[in-house]
Motif scaffolding. Structure first.
Motif, PDB file in Angstrom:
ATOM      1  N   ALA A 195       0.991  -1.184  -0.121  1.00  0.00           N
ATOM      2  CA  ALA A 195      -0.004  -0.166   0.016  1.00  0.00           C
ATOM      3  C   ALA A 195       0.780   1.362   0.123  1.00  0.00           C
ATOM      4  CB  ALA A 195      -1.035  -0.049   1.374  1.00  0.00           C
ATOM      5  N   ALA A 196       1.786   1.188   0.643  1.00  0.00           N
ATOM      6  CA  ALA A 196       2.980   2.385   0.657  1.00  0.00           C
ATOM      7  C   ALA A 196       3.657   2.595  -0.287  1.00  0.00           C
ATOM      8  CB  ALA A 196       4.063   2.183   1.954  1.00  0.00           C
ATOM      9  N   LEU A 197       3.698   1.617  -1.353  1.00  0.00           N
ATOM     10  CA  LEU A 197       4.505   1.458  -2.605  1.00  0.00           C
ATOM     11  C   LEU A 197       3.584   2.266  -3.624  1.00  0.00           C
ATOM     12  CD1 LEU A 197       7.229  -1.093  -2.562  1.00  0.00           C
ATOM     13  CD2 LEU A 197       7.283   1.411  -2.061  1.00  0.00           C
ATOM     14  N   ARG A 198       2.446   2.051  -3.515  1.00  0.00           N
ATOM     15  CA  ARG A 198       1.433   2.522  -4.384  1.00  0.00           C
ATOM     16  C   ARG A 198       1.481   3.828  -5.000  1.00  0.00           C
ATOM     17  NH1 ARG A 198      -3.770   0.501  -2.132  1.00  0.00           N
ATOM     18  NH2 ARG A 198      -2.498  -1.543  -2.006  1.00  0.00           N
ATOM     19  N   PRO A 199       1.766   4.793  -3.921  1.00  0.00           N
ATOM     20  CA  PRO A 199       1.887   6.134  -4.628  1.00  0.00           C
ATOM     21  C   PRO A 199       3.215   6.125  -5.364  1.00  0.00           C
ATOM     22  CG  PRO A 199       1.516   6.048  -2.298  1.00  0.00           C
ATOM     23  CD  PRO A 199       1.513   4.778  -2.629  1.00  0.00           C
ATOM     24  N   LEU A 200       4.242   5.166  -5.373  1.00  0.00           N
ATOM     25  CA  LEU A 200       5.416   5.214  -6.124  1.00  0.00           C
ATOM     26  C   LEU A 200       5.466   4.559  -7.451  1.00  0.00           C
ATOM     27  CD1 LEU A 200       7.739   4.912  -3.099  1.00  0.00           C
ATOM     28  CD2 LEU A 200       8.095   6.625  -4.808  1.00  0.00           C
ATOM     29  N   GLY A 201       3.958   4.149  -7.827  1.00  0.00           N
ATOM     30  CA  GLY A 201       4.056   3.194  -9.028  1.00  0.00           C
ATOM     31  C   GLY A 201       3.924   1.820  -9.019  1.00  0.00           C
ATOM     32  N   VAL A 202       3.837   1.331  -7.771  1.00  0.00           N
ATOM     33  CA  VAL A 202       3.583  -0.005  -7.676  1.00  0.00           C
ATOM     34  C   VAL A 202       2.211  -0.585  -7.508  1.00  0.00           C
ATOM     35  CG1 VAL A 202       4.318  -2.133  -6.325  1.00  0.00           C
ATOM     36  CG2 VAL A 202       5.803  -0.045  -6.906  1.00  0.00           C
ATOM     37  N   SER A 203       1.577  -1.237  -8.488  1.00  0.00           N
ATOM     38  CA  SER A 203       0.698  -1.833  -8.481  1.00  0.00           C
ATOM     39  C   SER A 203       0.215  -3.357  -8.631  1.00  0.00           C
ATOM     40  CB  SER A 203      -0.577  -0.756  -9.384  1.00  0.00           C
ATOM     41  OG  SER A 203      -0.198  -0.963 -10.466  1.00  0.00           O
ATOM     42  N   GLY A 204      -0.740  -3.850  -8.146  1.00  0.00           N
ATOM     43  CA  GLY A 204      -0.768  -5.283  -8.662  1.00  0.00           C
ATOM     44  C   GLY A 204      -1.651  -6.033  -7.706  1.00  0.00           C
ATOM     45  N   GLY A 205      -2.115  -6.837  -8.345  1.00  0.00           N
ATOM     46  CA  GLY A 205      -2.818  -8.133  -7.465  1.00  0.00           C
ATOM     47  C   GLY A 205      -2.294  -9.260  -7.702  1.00  0.00           C
ATOM     48  N   GLY A 206      -2.527 -10.332  -6.853  1.00  0.00           N
ATOM     49  CA  GLY A 206      -1.920 -11.748  -7.043  1.00  0.00           C
ATOM     50  C   GLY A 206      -0.523 -11.607  -7.086  1.00  0.00           C
TER      51      GLY A 206
END
Lengths: 229, 229
Positions: A195-206
């Motif tokens: 969650a903390a990395l999401r603002p840095l452009g890390v997204s994904g599921g699974g």
DNA sequence: TACCGGGCTTGACGCACGTCAAGTGAACCG
DNA sequence: CGGTTCACTTGACGTGCGTCAAGCCCGGTA
């Protein structure tokens, strides 16, 4: 043993220098097992009976202490693990468990010990293999001692991606629970780290994770050349 | 090279199987350096130039990240370190620094690489050496992931003492600051950890530590066979 | 003796991460 | 279709260890 196995084995660092006839001679002492998910290949504390080489599937090496356990490393096709316990004829320090169905080459420990002592090229291959593993372990120790959980996750993701690339999606070697163990945190903390990395452009599921901007992430971890090659 | 050095080198795992004439031939490529405390033998990130073997004194291997650094392992007389970087011709992952005055055998990397590839017994020695190191690193990772700071200190102290012994005093391989780095904590936390162990029979000042009741301490860490042999 | 400096200890406080517990969603299955 | 399970997420709260800042001890020096 299937015909497709030999090329895979050949490609492994362990056999890089071994001549073809020697290799086939060595392999006569071995056999292949097909095993289901969760199968235990060796158990921490027991005497080393076999060297294992992964032909297909993935394996996790776990350390155990009482009720807890921690994943130390993942292994995939072509990897030979627990070489140290086998050559030193010492108890396993780790428990190896299949993370999915897999085929494992079993090499009786006494035979392997004798061959590595007698066959220079095989010993040299083992040196290369162990050298690589040493470096990944040292990288992991540095990460554990110097980086926060979020930084460790970032470093791990970056290590999965090719260097100097644009946006990439990487495939995690295991589910979230296993990832957490590898990083030395709990699954909950891993979830928060993502969650903390999401603002840095890390997204994904699974198991698929998209890194939108590897350079930005790399900068976040610190310019340091921390990870093993 | 002094006459007292050769027996020491001989005893090292690395040369256990190497024949006498081969050994002396190999060593012609090497030279010895006497260095003061704090001297840096190799620096993280640089290409591997030399294999180092400790003849006397102690060496610490440190990982660095920005401003921080962490001690990964101690080495003493007879130890050969950073073999992996040398054989793989890769950048050092760690910085090596002398913890006191010491004498170091310097072995040019290309020569060592060539000899390990060509000389089966040397390669076999390297396998044994790397296997031992692999096990201590795995032990350290398990400690970091599974044990609290106090438990790690206990485990470290116990590893210094002979097994199945009565009261012993052990000698720490470095000052408190270095110990803290090795255990992955701050010097302050180490101090508190020692304070917490005092009721369990651990007392001492400086580098000498008295373990009044190893069995009790071992029980505290947990019956687990966690540590490397 | 007084002065100084460095390593170890101790205390107060904050933060990162663990723990406990509830909530969500997808896969599976009756 | 609803129920169950399991993996993951999210929230609230506790705690272990880091951080900052004194103190303490001891050895070196004038």
């Amino acid at each position: 043993m299937r015909t497709t196995d030999l090329p895979l084995i050949r490609r492994s660092r362990l056999f890089a220098q071994v001549a073809e006839p020697d290799l086939t001679a060595m392999l006569t002492a071995c056999f292949v097992q097909v095993l289901p998910e969760g199968a235990v290949l060796c158990r921490q504390g027991e005497k080393a009976e076999f060297l294992h080489i992964v032909l297909s599937g993935r394996v996790g090496l776990f350390g155990e202490a009482g009720r807890d356990e921690a994943l130390v490393e993942f292994f995939g096709p072509g990897d030979a693990f627990i070489v140290p316990a086998v050559v030193l004829d010492a108890p396993y320090l780790l428990t190896a468990r299949l993370l999915g169905e897999g085929r494992i080459l079993m090499w009786p420990a006494p035979a392997f010990r004798a061959q590595v002592r007698a066959t220079g090229p095989l010993a040299y291959g083992a040196v290369l293999l162990l050298s690589g593993y040493w470096r990944t372990l040292v990288g992991q120790i540095k990460d554990l001692k110097l980086l926060s959980a979020i930084e460790r996750l970032s470093a791990f993701l970056l290590a999965l991606a090719p260097r100097d690339t644009g946006p990439v999606t990487v495939t995690l070697p295991g589910g979230r629970r296993l990832m957490a163990g590898r990083l030395g945190i709990t699954p909950q903390s891993l979830s928060r780290a993502f969650a903390a990395l999401r603002p840095l452009g890390v997204s994904g599921g699974g198991r698929q994770v998209l890194i939108a901007d590897p350079a930005r992430l790399r900068e976040f971890v610190g310019a340091s050349a921390l990870r093993a090659t």
